[in-house]
Write an enzyme that holds these catalytic residues in place. Structure first.
Site: not given
Length: 354
Positions: A160, A239, A346
């Site tokens: 990520r 998420s 995130e």
């Protein structure tokens, strides 16, 4: 190129949250994107780049500057080489590659947002990450004032994360190139156990591409991870927290906290952290949130945890960004108190922070 003033930004995000921008520019060609970026840089105007808005948390006060919405189009398939314009809708592009019989991104079906955002976050799900198929990213370099081509290695992809995320004010992605695989209509080898189970096969097996895509879409929909205007569980950024990556020492301390809180027989999720994190262990943010007491549907206000997945924070229709952040902070504090791990958001925050 469309220019609006005092323009609402909430409709451009999947959270449907955030105040207006002083100025909203919608660019439909690479040249318009570059012109808008150069104008902002030349005048010292703050710049917010928006693609599909699926990874943005914008403050209630909005954005004091120019918001640049990238609405470029372009899907070019040459053999197994795919080039996407940054503004292409990602999930539509995945569907087209599956229809073309090419493997490599089929398990990334249903992910909201634009193609240009995928390398920034190194988007991944169900055992695939874009870093495994991206060969080049064409971007405007705001520091060098020119268009550049970055190889996969130049992008410094990790979980990520990427060079673009590490230096968010330098590059504006224009196009992304992928190397896909012709496996005779079959998927790439399945890496994710849940996907394999749902398909009735073993990890490492291949299945027909359309079956892989449809299975992933069903799994995502069951978790509220496929956009649906009528379903408030999808009014989210997917998420909200990344899965924590821990050193051996950190994981041992975490494991001790788990035994203390939940009993000796409980083993927390543990996976190899992957490239870029040798010797580290990844655990599950969703598991941490649930075991800390924040179950599906948690909350009584206009921002709550999804009723389908503990990792998604949602706008139930009347939330403000501050409502959302209050819930996020509560979850972070609760997980830290329970397990000694600090969750990291995130989505990108604009004008606000946890």
């Amino acid at each position: 190129m469309q220019v609006l003033h005092d323009a609402p930004l909430a409709p451009l995000t999947t959270f449907r949250l955030g105040g207006p921008a002083d100025r909203l520019v919608t660019a439909t060609t690479d040249a318009e994107v570059i012109d808008a970026v150069r104008e902002a840089d030349a005048t010292g105007t703050p710049l917010l780049v928006i693609g599909g808005g699926s990874n943005l948390v914008i403050g209630d006060k909005g954005f004091a500057g120019t918001a640049l919405r990238i609405a470029t189009t372009g899907f070019e398939l040459t053999g197994t080489t795919l080039e996407l314009a940054a503004g292409e809708v990602w999930t539509d592009a995945v569907a087209r590659t599956v229809d073309a019989g090419l493997a490599g991104i089929e398990c990334l079906a249903g992910i909201p947002g634009s193609a240009g955002a995928t390398p920034i976050q190194n988007v991944g799900a169900y055992g695939q990450e874009v870093s495994s198929t991206i060969t080049e990213v064409i971007a405007y370099d705001r520091r060098a004032h020119e268009t550049v081509t970055l190889t996969n290695a130049d992008c410094v992809f990790t979980y990520r994360h990427s060079r673009f995320k590490a230096d968010p004010d330098r590059y504006v992605v224009l196009r992304v190139r992928f190397a896909l695989e012709d496996a005779g209509g079959l998927s790439a080898p399945l890496k994710y156990a849940e996907t394999a189970r749902a398909l009735g096969v073993e990890p490492g097996d291949r299945v027909p591409l359309a079956e892989a895509r449809e299975t992933v879409l069903k799994l995502r929909a069951g978790k509220g991870m496929v956009l649906d205007p009528e379903d408030h569980d999808t009014w989210s950024a997917g998420s909200f927290f990344t899965n924590p990556i821990l050193t051996d020492e950190q994981f041992a301390a975490f494991h001790a906290r788990v035994r203390e809180r939940l009993g000796d027989g409980v083993e927390p999720p543990a996976y190899p952290a992957g490239p870029g994190h040798p010797g580290h262990t990844k655990t599950s943010a969703a598991w941490l949130i649930d075991k800390a007491g924040f179950t599906k549907g948690y909350g009584t206000g206009p921002a709550r945890i999804s009723t389908k997945h503990t990792l998604a924070l949602t706008n139930r229709g009347e939330a403000t960004t501050e409502d959302l952040l209050a819930l996020a902070r509560e979850v972070v504090a609760g997980v830290r108190e329970a397990f000694g791990i600090t969750l990291v958001n995130e989505p990108v925050t604009v004008g606000v922070s946890l």
